[in-house]
Design a protein around this motif. Structure first.
Motif, PDB file in Angstrom:
ATOM      1  N   ASN A  88       2.295 -21.146  37.871  1.00 29.63           N
ATOM      2  CA  ASN A  88       1.228 -20.936  36.907  1.00 29.63           C
ATOM      3  C   ASN A  88       1.689 -19.943  35.841  1.00 29.63           C
ATOM      4  OD1 ASN A  88      -1.350 -21.248  35.849  1.00 29.63           O
ATOM      5  ND2 ASN A  88      -2.161 -19.524  37.005  1.00 29.63           N
ATOM      6  N   ASN A  89       1.116 -20.080  34.648  1.00 29.46           N
ATOM      7  CA  ASN A  89       1.456 -19.191  33.531  1.00 29.46           C
ATOM      8  C   ASN A  89       2.947 -19.201  33.213  1.00 29.46           C
ATOM      9  OD1 ASN A  89      -1.074 -18.045  32.643  1.00 29.46           O
ATOM     10  ND2 ASN A  89      -1.164 -17.051  34.645  1.00 29.46           N
ATOM     11  N   THR A  90       3.505 -20.396  33.128  1.00 30.41           N
ATOM     12  CA  THR A  90       4.883 -20.538  32.660  1.00 30.41           C
ATOM     13  C   THR A  90       4.872 -20.625  31.136  1.00 30.41           C
ATOM     14  OG1 THR A  90       5.610 -21.667  34.676  1.00 30.41           O
ATOM     15  CG2 THR A  90       6.926 -22.021  32.695  1.00 30.41           C
ATOM     16  N   TYR A  91       5.840 -19.957  30.508  1.00 25.47           N
ATOM     17  CA  TYR A  91       5.974 -19.999  29.049  1.00 25.47           C
ATOM     18  C   TYR A  91       7.162 -20.884  28.690  1.00 25.47           C
ATOM     19  CZ  TYR A  91       2.627 -16.177  28.912  1.00 25.47           C
ATOM     20  OH  TYR A  91       1.490 -15.416  29.058  1.00 25.47           O
ATOM     21  N   PHE A  92       6.916 -21.836  27.792  1.00 26.25           N
ATOM     22  CA  PHE A  92       7.933 -22.806  27.379  1.00 26.25           C
ATOM     23  C   PHE A  92       8.289 -22.540  25.922  1.00 26.25           C
ATOM     24  CE2 PHE A  92       8.596 -27.393  25.882  1.00 26.25           C
ATOM     25  CZ  PHE A  92       9.938 -27.397  26.223  1.00 26.25           C
ATOM     26  N   TYR A  93       9.557 -22.181  25.678  1.00 29.84           N
ATOM     27  CA  TYR A  93      10.014 -21.779  24.350  1.00 29.84           C
ATOM     28  C   TYR A  93      11.054 -22.750  23.805  1.00 29.84           C
ATOM     29  CZ  TYR A  93       8.547 -17.047  25.902  1.00 29.84           C
ATOM     30  OH  TYR A  93       7.865 -15.954  26.372  1.00 29.84           O
ATOM     31  N   ASN A  94      11.222 -22.706  22.474  1.00 30.20           N
ATOM     32  CA  ASN A  94      12.432 -23.296  21.910  1.00 30.20           C
ATOM     33  C   ASN A  94      13.605 -22.367  22.228  1.00 30.20           C
ATOM     34  OD1 ASN A  94      10.964 -21.748  19.507  1.00 30.20           O
ATOM     35  ND2 ASN A  94      13.159 -21.624  19.090  1.00 30.20           N
ATOM     36  N   SER A  95      14.807 -22.898  22.235  1.00 28.36           N
ATOM     37  CA  SER A  95      15.983 -22.080  22.539  1.00 28.36           C
ATOM     38  C   SER A  95      16.109 -20.959  21.508  1.00 28.36           C
ATOM     39  CB  SER A  95      17.245 -22.947  22.540  1.00 28.36           C
ATOM     40  OG  SER A  95      17.408 -23.596  21.295  1.00 28.36           O
ATOM     41  N   ASN A  96      16.464 -19.779  21.999  1.00 25.72           N
ATOM     42  CA  ASN A  96      16.641 -18.573  21.180  1.00 25.72           C
ATOM     43  C   ASN A  96      15.348 -18.068  20.550  1.00 25.72           C
ATOM     44  OD1 ASN A  96      19.504 -18.532  21.610  1.00 25.72           O
ATOM     45  ND2 ASN A  96      19.703 -20.137  20.056  1.00 25.72           N
ATOM     46  N   TYR A  97      14.200 -18.487  21.096  1.00 28.13           N
ATOM     47  CA  TYR A  97      12.925 -17.986  20.589  1.00 28.13           C
ATOM     48  C   TYR A  97      12.904 -16.455  20.679  1.00 28.13           C
ATOM     49  CZ  TYR A  97       7.905 -17.269  20.153  1.00 28.13           C
ATOM     50  OH  TYR A  97       6.671 -16.839  19.740  1.00 28.13           O
ATOM     51  N   PRO A  98      12.365 -15.732  19.684  1.00 26.25           N
ATOM     52  CA  PRO A  98      11.543 -16.209  18.555  1.00 26.25           C
ATOM     53  C   PRO A  98      12.317 -16.653  17.325  1.00 26.25           C
ATOM     54  CG  PRO A  98      11.562 -13.827  18.585  1.00 26.25           C
ATOM     55  CD  PRO A  98      12.349 -14.259  19.794  1.00 26.25           C
ATOM     56  N   ALA A  99      13.630 -16.741  17.407  1.00 23.57           N
ATOM     57  CA  ALA A  99      14.383 -17.283  16.276  1.00 23.57           C
ATOM     58  C   ALA A  99      14.009 -18.752  16.083  1.00 23.57           C
ATOM     59  CB  ALA A  99      15.877 -17.149  16.535  1.00 23.57           C
ATOM     60  N   PRO A 100      13.978 -19.250  14.860  1.00 22.29           N
ATOM     61  CA  PRO A 100      13.604 -20.651  14.626  1.00 22.29           C
ATOM     62  C   PRO A 100      14.674 -21.607  15.139  1.00 22.29           C
ATOM     63  CG  PRO A 100      14.325 -19.629  12.585  1.00 22.29           C
ATOM     64  CD  PRO A 100      14.242 -18.527  13.597  1.00 22.29           C
ATOM     65  N   TYR A 101      14.251 -22.845  15.338  1.00 28.64           N
ATOM     66  CA  TYR A 101      15.137 -23.901  15.828  1.00 28.64           C
ATOM     67  C   TYR A 101      15.373 -24.889  14.693  1.00 28.64           C
ATOM     68  CZ  TYR A 101      16.716 -27.883  18.640  1.00 28.64           C
ATOM     69  OH  TYR A 101      17.430 -28.932  19.153  1.00 28.64           O
ATOM     70  N   ALA A 102      16.636 -25.187  14.410  1.00 27.47           N
ATOM     71  CA  ALA A 102      16.969 -26.032  13.265  1.00 27.47           C
ATOM     72  C   ALA A 102      16.583 -27.486  13.479  1.00 27.47           C
ATOM     73  CB  ALA A 102      18.461 -25.927  12.957  1.00 27.47           C
ATOM     74  N   GLY A 103      16.594 -27.946  14.728  1.00 28.25           N
ATOM     75  CA  GLY A 103      16.204 -29.326  14.998  1.00 28.25           C
ATOM     76  C   GLY A 103      17.334 -30.149  15.567  1.00 28.25           C
ATOM     77  N   GLY A 104      16.955 -31.285  16.141  1.00 26.63           N
ATOM     78  CA  GLY A 104      17.917 -32.201  16.727  1.00 26.63           C
ATOM     79  C   GLY A 104      17.709 -32.357  18.216  1.00 26.63           C
ATOM     80  N   GLY A 105      17.447 -33.597  18.666  1.00 26.86           N
ATOM     81  CA  GLY A 105      17.309 -33.871  20.086  1.00 26.86           C
ATOM     82  C   GLY A 105      15.902 -33.652  20.609  1.00 26.86           C
ATOM     83  N   ARG A 106      15.807 -33.692  21.931  1.00 27.58           N
ATOM     84  CA  ARG A 106      14.524 -33.557  22.619  1.00 27.58           C
ATOM     85  C   ARG A 106      14.600 -32.394  23.599  1.00 27.58           C
ATOM     86  NH1 ARG A 106      10.188 -36.917  23.639  1.00 27.58           N
ATOM     87  NH2 ARG A 106      11.227 -38.582  22.464  1.00 27.58           N
TER      88      ARG A 106
END
Length: 417
Positions: free
Chosen positions: A138-156
């Motif tokens: 419970n209460n798991t946090y799901f981030y983009n890689s290197n969060y809080p830095a933005p993610y450039a994009g690509g893939g799933r």
């Protein structure tokens, strides 16, 4: 008396003194042990009587899932006493679960301060995951890689969420941060998309700006739910996401009712369509004119929990934003002074619209429960449960420069008779 007899008498006296001291020592130790047991029992009694659940929204007892065990644990090796695996707030202000520090590290959690007055071994454990992860916590946090830095994009980027047992019925996903590439001018999430699959509830593809939004998803038994963010490397955009994943027990007072993708608890507040922003879209639609911001092909319910002593609810546009109800027609073709007025409100709705059951305006019942166009005047309903349905189709050609909706609501107390 002979010397031998005197010696024997002294020896017996010494032995008697020794055994007396030994017996007294055993008695004292037993008494001290008994007192310690009584103290532990007194310490355990109020803890054992605590309800084994927590309601995050209302602050009352519910069946919100614990991260690993639904019952208090006893760690005699570390401490004397019991403590529950309760929800806690870490020193980083994120929600976690109170566990022994070793258990937290074993499950790839991050300690964020103490959470128990019983033992210093208990820490508030924060579970943080990124692409390719799975969780039953419970209460798991799901981030983009290197969060809080933005993610450039690509893939799933995906996370698989599996309920720990059949007592968990629902998932709430809060979009603490969710900034993806915007939809096309036709409202389609063709570049980036957040999808939630595997549950018993239907969730539309979501893209654009949605920080602060949330969704509820019913589990399909104990089958996992997959949350995925698909992005395109060919579109330059500073993507970012931080999702909080909470599990709700089947008897929780905060379960969203059936048919509610979103569920609001306060007696008053605001809600908006996905990707609502007051500014117009910069993308062109399929006929080459300025497109819409609202997402196409959606159909879901937005519910508000009725408070005690409440008889009706009123919906209105957010007053500071004249574009806060622009669902159909051409925004640019209307005098801005007429936006948000009854003159541009329509109930002849077949494409994009909201539904307010049994509506009244100015105390007068309306013939239709559908609302579209470029304005919504104050609308009240006594129909329960309190729910607003939203529908958008797949053709946004003539919905030029629309934003969607951003509405406020307030519950009205029953009259005193």
């Amino acid at each position: 008396m002979p010397a031998a007899a005197t010696h024997s008498s002294r020896l017996l006296a010494i032995v008697a003194i020794f055994f007396s001291s030994y017996i007294l020592g055993i008695y004292s130790a037993a008494r001290a042990s008994s007192q310690q047991v009584q103290q532990v029992q007194q310490l355990e009694a109020p803890l054992a009587s605590q309800n084994d659940s927590l309601d995050l929204q209302a602050g009352t007892n519910s069946s919100l899932a614990r991260s690993d065990s639904r019952h208090p644990r006893w760690f005699p090796f570390y401490t004397i006493g019991r403590f529950s695996n309760d929800i806690c707030t870490g020193n980083n202000l994120l929600l976690g679960t109170c566990v022994i520090s070793g258990e937290c590290s074993d499950n790839s959690g991050v300690g964020a301060g103490s959470c128990s007055t019983i033992t210093s071994q208990a820490i508030c454990c924060i579970y943080q995951r990124t692409c390719g992860a799975s969780t039953s916590y419970n209460n798991t946090y799901f981030y983009n890689s290197n969060y809080p830095a933005p993610y450039a994009g690509g893939g799933r980027c995906s996370i698989v969420v599996t309920p720990p047992d059949s007592s968990i019925c629902q998932l709430r996903v809060d979009f603490l941060a969710l900034s993806l590439a915007p939809p096309t001018g036709d409202g389609l999430c063709s570049t980036d998309a957040l999808t939630i699959t595997g549950g018993a509830s239907q969730v539309p593809s979501i893209c654009g700006e949605n920080s602060g939004q949330h969704v509820y998803v019913d589990f399909n038994g104990v089958s996992p739910i997959t949350i995925s963010v698909a992005t395109s490397a060919g579109y330059t955009f500073n993507r970012q996401w931080q999702l909080q994943i909470r599990m709700l027990g089947c008897s929780s007072a905060t379960l969203a009712p059936s048919g509610c993708l979103q569920y609001y608890m306060p007696t008053s507040g605001t809600f908006a369509s996905f990707n609502y922003v007051s500014a117009a879209s910069s993308a062109l639609n399929s006929i080459g004119v300025q497109g819409t911001r609202q997402l196409a092909n959606t159909r879901y319910g937005i519910c508000i929990r009725k408070a005690a002593g409440i008889c009706s609810i009123t919906y209105r546009q957010v007053g500071s934003d004249t574009y806060s109800f622009t669902l159909t027609n051409d925004v640019g073709a209307v005098d801005p002074a007429l936006l948000a007025t009854s003159s541009v409100q329509s109930q002849d709705c077949t494409t994009d619209y909201i539904v307010i059951p049994a509506p009244t305006q100015g105390g007068v019942s309306l013939a239709s429960d559908r609302f579209c166009g470029l304005g919504l005047v104050s609308t009240t309903t006594s129909a329960k449960p309190f729910v607003v349905y939203t529908v958008t189709d797949g053709n946004e050609d003539m919905d030029i420069s629309n934003r969607g909706f951003y509405l406020s609501y307030s519950q009205n107390a029953c009259p005193i008779l």
